[in-house]
Design a protein around this motif. Structure first.
Motif, PDB file in Angstrom:
ATOM      1  N   LEU A  46      30.484 -25.984 118.959  1.00 13.85           N
ATOM      2  CA  LEU A  46      28.857 -25.479 118.056  1.00 13.85           C
ATOM      3  C   LEU A  46      28.574 -23.967 118.288  1.00 13.85           C
ATOM      4  O   LEU A  46      28.245 -23.491 118.985  1.00 13.85           O
ATOM      5  CB  LEU A  46      27.979 -26.319 118.237  1.00 13.85           C
ATOM      6  N   ARG A 103      21.258 -25.430 113.207  1.00 14.28           N
ATOM      7  CA  ARG A 103      21.579 -25.945 114.554  1.00 14.28           C
ATOM      8  C   ARG A 103      23.424 -24.982 114.184  1.00 14.28           C
ATOM      9  O   ARG A 103      23.645 -24.551 115.664  1.00 14.28           O
ATOM     10  CB  ARG A 103      21.737 -27.243 114.366  1.00 14.28           C
ATOM     11  N   THR A 104      23.803 -25.398 113.753  1.00  9.89           N
ATOM     12  CA  THR A 104      25.748 -24.377 113.419  1.00  9.89           C
ATOM     13  C   THR A 104      25.414 -24.158 112.174  1.00  9.89           C
ATOM     14  O   THR A 104      24.873 -24.492 111.046  1.00  9.89           O
ATOM     15  CB  THR A 104      26.511 -25.630 113.830  1.00  9.89           C
ATOM     16  N   THR A 116      26.455 -15.944 109.939  1.00 10.15           N
ATOM     17  CA  THR A 116      25.241 -16.269 111.091  1.00 10.15           C
ATOM     18  C   THR A 116      24.762 -14.824 111.522  1.00 10.15           C
ATOM     19  O   THR A 116      25.016 -14.269 110.801  1.00 10.15           O
ATOM     20  CB  THR A 116      25.971 -16.980 112.221  1.00 10.15           C
TER      21      THR A 116
END
Ligand SMILES: [Zn+2]
Ligand SMILES: [Zn+2]
Length: 147
Positions: A46, A103-104, A116
């Motif tokens: 992940l 979360r991902t 990210t």
């Protein structure tokens, strides 16, 4: 500190043993709170959450036809539902995909990756790309020498 490694089934260094790469990586993962994932020598399954800026800028559309469904909750879209369109053009309920991207960073449908805010992960991705490039260069070189 010993507790961490024991919990994860990693053994501590024996006397005189040098810290190795794996342990360094392990510490890194612990710092990012990702130690519950299986460690495989790759980044854990992940990746970190999508960048907040990117998520904020995902276009939101209103569903007009209801013949498709949201891949996260598997419910059919109802006309009038709010949906987010990912850069890969996949559609998800806004509520579903926003929770997911906390979360991902990848599309749950096709694994298209959003940027990210995680510097470590971005560096990892860059390094991986470089490694792939190097391998390609080597293959090309190899082919030009031996074909
Ligand atoms: Zn949904
Ligand atoms: Zn997608």
């Amino acid at each position: 500190m010993a507790g961490y490694f024991e919990e994860m089934g990693w053994t501590e260094l024996a006397d005189g043993e040098q810290p190795n790469h794996l342990l360094h990586m392990a510490r890194f993962l612990i710092d990012f709170g990702m130690y519950e994932d299986n460690f495989s020598g790759e980044w854990p399954r992940l990746p970190p959450p999508a960048s907040k800026e990117t998520v904020k800028n995902l276009p939101e559309i209103t569903i007009e036809d209801d013949d498709s469904s949201c891949p996260i909750c598997l419910k059919n879209f109802q006309s009038g539902d709010k949906a987010k369109k990912m850069p890969c053009l996949h559609l998800f309920h806004s509520t579903c995909i926003l929770k997911w991207l906390e979360r991902t960073n990848s599309c749950p449908f096709c694994r298209f990756e959003l940027p990210t805010d995680n510097e470590g992960y971005e560096a990892f991705k860059k390094e991986k790309k470089r490694a792939e490039q190097r391998k390609e260069d080597l293959d090309t070189l190899h082919n030009s020498m031996f074909s």
